[in-house]
Design a protein around this motif. Structure first.
Motif, short mmCIF file in Angstrom:
data_model
loop_
_atom_site.label_atom_id
_atom_site.label_comp_id
_atom_site.label_asym_id
_atom_site.label_seq_id
_atom_site.Cartn_x
_atom_site.Cartn_y
_atom_site.Cartn_z
N PRO A 196 55.95 -91.97 -89.32
CA PRO A 196 55.36 -90.72 -88.84
C PRO A 196 56.34 -89.93 -87.98
CG PRO A 196 54.69 -92.49 -87.40
CD PRO A 196 55.50 -93.13 -88.52
N TYR A 197 56.03 -88.66 -87.76
CA TYR A 197 56.87 -87.86 -86.88
C TYR A 197 56.82 -88.41 -85.46
CZ TYR A 197 58.76 -83.84 -84.39
OH TYR A 197 59.53 -83.04 -83.59
N LEU A 198 55.64 -88.88 -85.05
CA LEU A 198 55.45 -89.38 -83.69
C LEU A 198 54.76 -90.73 -83.74
CD1 LEU A 198 55.62 -88.57 -80.62
CD2 LEU A 198 53.26 -87.77 -80.86
N MET A 199 55.31 -91.73 -83.04
CA MET A 199 54.68 -93.04 -82.93
C MET A 199 54.35 -93.32 -81.48
SD MET A 199 56.19 -95.94 -85.51
CE MET A 199 57.75 -96.16 -84.67
N HIS A 200 53.16 -93.83 -81.25
CA HIS A 200 52.76 -94.27 -79.91
C HIS A 200 52.77 -95.80 -79.87
CE1 HIS A 200 50.60 -90.22 -79.86
NE2 HIS A 200 51.50 -90.15 -78.91
N ASP A 201 53.19 -96.36 -78.76
CA ASP A 201 53.16 -97.81 -78.64
C ASP A 201 52.65 -98.21 -77.26
OD1 ASP A 201 55.35 -97.18 -77.08
OD2 ASP A 201 56.82 -98.06 -78.43
N GLY A 202 52.69 -99.51 -76.99
CA GLY A 202 52.13 -100.01 -75.74
C GLY A 202 50.61 -100.12 -75.85
N ASP A 203 49.93 -99.79 -74.77
CA ASP A 203 48.46 -99.79 -74.76
C ASP A 203 47.99 -98.42 -75.24
OD1 ASP A 203 45.76 -99.99 -74.33
OD2 ASP A 203 45.89 -100.29 -72.16
N LEU B 34 53.67 -102.72 -80.60
CA LEU B 34 55.12 -102.75 -80.45
C LEU B 34 55.73 -101.84 -81.52
CD1 LEU B 34 57.70 -103.98 -79.19
CD2 LEU B 34 57.47 -105.86 -80.82
N GLY B 35 56.42 -100.80 -81.11
CA GLY B 35 57.01 -99.86 -82.04
C GLY B 35 58.50 -100.11 -82.26
N ILE B 36 58.94 -100.01 -83.50
CA ILE B 36 60.35 -100.14 -83.86
C ILE B 36 60.80 -98.81 -84.44
CG2 ILE B 36 62.02 -101.33 -85.32
CD1 ILE B 36 60.28 -103.79 -85.20
N ASP B 37 61.74 -98.17 -83.79
CA ASP B 37 62.18 -96.83 -84.18
C ASP B 37 63.27 -96.91 -85.25
OD1 ASP B 37 62.10 -94.08 -84.09
OD2 ASP B 37 63.57 -93.91 -82.46
N ALA B 38 62.92 -97.56 -86.35
CA ALA B 38 63.85 -97.69 -87.48
C ALA B 38 63.03 -97.72 -88.76
CB ALA B 38 64.68 -98.96 -87.35
N ALA B 39 63.60 -97.19 -89.84
CA ALA B 39 62.91 -97.14 -91.14
C ALA B 39 63.08 -98.49 -91.84
CB ALA B 39 63.44 -96.01 -91.99
N LEU B 40 62.03 -99.31 -91.84
CA LEU B 40 62.07 -100.64 -92.44
C LEU B 40 61.30 -100.71 -93.75
CD1 LEU B 40 61.64 -102.86 -89.24
CD2 LEU B 40 63.75 -102.05 -90.32
N GLY B 41 60.86 -99.57 -94.23
CA GLY B 41 60.13 -99.52 -95.50
C GLY B 41 60.22 -98.14 -96.09
N ALA B 42 59.68 -98.01 -97.30
CA ALA B 42 59.70 -96.72 -98.01
C ALA B 42 58.29 -96.36 -98.41
CB ALA B 42 60.61 -96.79 -99.24
N TYR B 43 57.93 -95.10 -98.17
CA TYR B 43 56.63 -94.55 -98.52
C TYR B 43 56.83 -93.59 -99.68
CZ TYR B 43 52.16 -92.05 -98.00
OH TYR B 43 50.94 -91.48 -98.22
N ARG B 44 56.21 -93.89 -100.82
CA ARG B 44 56.44 -93.11 -102.02
C ARG B 44 55.46 -91.94 -102.11
NH1 ARG B 44 59.08 -95.13 -106.60
NH2 ARG B 44 58.64 -97.23 -105.82
N ILE B 45 56.01 -90.76 -102.30
CA ILE B 45 55.19 -89.56 -102.49
C ILE B 45 55.32 -89.14 -103.95
CG2 ILE B 45 54.83 -87.16 -101.80
CD1 ILE B 45 55.99 -87.88 -99.08
N HIS B 46 54.24 -89.33 -104.72
CA HIS B 46 54.34 -89.06 -106.16
C HIS B 46 53.33 -88.03 -106.63
CE1 HIS B 46 51.04 -92.06 -106.39
NE2 HIS B 46 51.82 -92.82 -105.64
N SER B 47 52.71 -87.30 -105.70
CA SER B 47 51.80 -86.23 -106.09
C SER B 47 52.38 -84.88 -105.71
CB SER B 47 50.43 -86.41 -105.43
OG SER B 47 49.58 -85.33 -105.73
N GLY B 48 53.07 -84.23 -106.65
CA GLY B 48 53.65 -82.93 -106.39
C GLY B 48 52.60 -81.86 -106.14
N ALA B 49 51.43 -81.99 -106.78
CA ALA B 49 50.37 -81.01 -106.59
C ALA B 49 49.88 -81.01 -105.15
CB ALA B 49 49.21 -81.30 -107.54
N ASN B 50 49.77 -82.19 -104.55
CA ASN B 50 49.35 -82.27 -103.15
C ASN B 50 50.36 -81.60 -102.23
OD1 ASN B 50 47.34 -83.77 -104.25
ND2 ASN B 50 47.63 -85.58 -102.96
N ARG B 51 51.64 -81.89 -102.47
CA ARG B 51 52.68 -81.30 -101.62
C ARG B 51 52.67 -79.78 -101.73
NH1 ARG B 51 58.32 -83.20 -102.83
NH2 ARG B 51 58.76 -82.18 -100.86
N ALA B 52 52.41 -79.26 -102.92
CA ALA B 52 52.42 -77.81 -103.11
C ALA B 52 51.34 -77.12 -102.29
CB ALA B 52 52.24 -77.49 -104.59
N ARG B 53 50.28 -77.84 -101.97
CA ARG B 53 49.21 -77.27 -101.14
C ARG B 53 49.43 -77.56 -99.65
NH1 ARG B 53 45.90 -79.69 -105.28
NH2 ARG B 53 45.00 -78.10 -106.65
N GLY B 54 50.46 -78.33 -99.32
CA GLY B 54 50.68 -78.70 -97.94
C GLY B 54 49.91 -79.93 -97.52
#
Length: 359
Positions: A143-150, A206-226
């Motif tokens: 995500p753009y912003l991650m919250h951690d702790g309590d 506990l937040g880790i500020d590193a990309a340890l996985g990949a999120y696949r975006i495969h719906s172009g129609a959704n992206r076109a609508r925002g």
């Protein structure tokens, strides 16, 4: 320490093998010298009709699996996976996503470095790098912003907190087991929400500020609508799903976790963006009938002020975007909607953070 990677799939045969391979790779050591965790991989399929069963069976005894005889929704797969699994920690990996090599090893190494070995940690979360349908990097992390702790005060105020989609969350089993099995009729989709919202009531995040996985975006129609993601193609539908997620998850907390949270909730900044897009681009479908431009501006000002993690320049930039969406002609607002999923815009906003190194 044993980790269960639980993969849910429905008609994702074209992606499933990559997800399973990435899960099995967590058992290997690597050049970083991190110890390989003990990992079990369980695949649950919701009556796919695209040959997914053949993909699953070719892995033989390297994985365990459950194949539903009929289509029953996401909760049925997660329930089956939890019942079959034995790990102290659990990761729900979507079949169209993947983990980076040694993702779990990095998580557990970070946990061991915490005071008292992180015994009070209920969830470890990490960034996911967005990839396209073919698995190519899109130069954006979420995500753009991650919250951690309590994060419980954030849930009580906003009904949620900043964190990644399902594949970026590693849960301590004891923090989520009491909420399973989920009622299938309530959670045909979005069944990854109860663990996300409810685990923080049983320990810190506990937040880790590193990309340890990949999120696949495969719906172009959704992206076109925002619209971000692969499921809801309309902003109004996203809002309704989010409302159900919050209400149904907090009902589980009251029933099984002993705490009742009823709001009222202030919309989080990311939810308000969707709300503005819904109001501007499809007013006839918009679920909040009392919304108007002034109300939305006031809500955003309060939300940005009360939600931690945003710098002052980021708040100003968000307010400018919202005002532009509210005053632009309808035709222009519809074209501007796509900026809601713009990786380029988010990279520019990240440069407003003086201490960030995240791509």
């Amino acid at each position: 320490m044993r980790v269960s990677i639980l993969i849910s799939s429905h008609n994702y045969a074209r992606f499933l093998g990559e997800a399973i391979d990435s899960a099995l790779a967590q058992r290997d050591g690597g050049p970083d010298g991190l110890p390989a965790p003990e990992v079990e991989v369980i695949v649950c399929d919701d009556a796919s009709s695209d040959g997914s069963d053949a993909v699953i069976r070719r892995y033989g005894t390297r994985i365990r699996h459950w194949i539903s005889p009929d289509n029953r929704g996401q909760a049925s797969m997660m329930n089956a996976a939890m019942a079959l699994s034995t790990g102290d920690w659990v990761l729900f990996l979507d079949a169209d996503d993947r983990l980076e090599p040694q993702a779990l090893a990095h998580c557990l190494e970070r946990l061991r470095a915490e005071p008292d070995g992180g015994r009070d940690v209920a969830k470890i979360q990490f960034l996911l790098r967005c990839v396209d349908r073919e698995g190519r990097c899109m130069s954006r992390t979420i995500p753009y912003l991650m919250h951690d702790g309590d994060v419980r005060p954030l849930i009580r105020r906003f009904g949620s907190y900043g964190g990644p989609p399902s594949s970026g969350n590693l849960y301590r089993r004891s923090a989520i087991a009491r909420y399973f099995p989920l009622v299938e009729a309530d959670w045909r989709r979005a069944a990854d929400t109860p663990p996300f919202i409810l685990a923080p009531f049983h320990g810190r995040v506990l937040g880790i500020d590193a990309a340890l996985g990949a999120y696949r975006i495969h719906s172009g129609a959704n992206r076109a609508r925002g619209c971000f993601g692969n499921i809801a193609a309309r902003h109004a539908d996203t809002l309704r799903v989010d409302l159900h997620r919050r209400e149904a998850s907090l009902a589980l907390l009251a029933r099984h976790g002993g705490e009742r949270i009823e709001g009222p909730f202030l919309p989080a900044p990311w939810n308000l963006r969707t709300r503005v897009l819904s109001w501007r681009t499809e007013p006839q479908r918009h679920p909040y009938r009392h919304d108007d431009a002034l109300r939305l501006l006031r809500l955003q000002a309060r939300s940005l002020r009360e939600c931690p993690g945003y710098t002052r320049p980021e708040r100003y930039a968000s307010q400018l975007w919202l005002m532009a969406m509210l005053v632009a002609p309808t035709s222009l607002a519809s074209r501007m909607a796509v900026t809601n999923t713009s990786g380029r815009l988010r990279r520019w906003l990240r440069r407003l953070r003086p201490d960030t190194a995240v791509a």
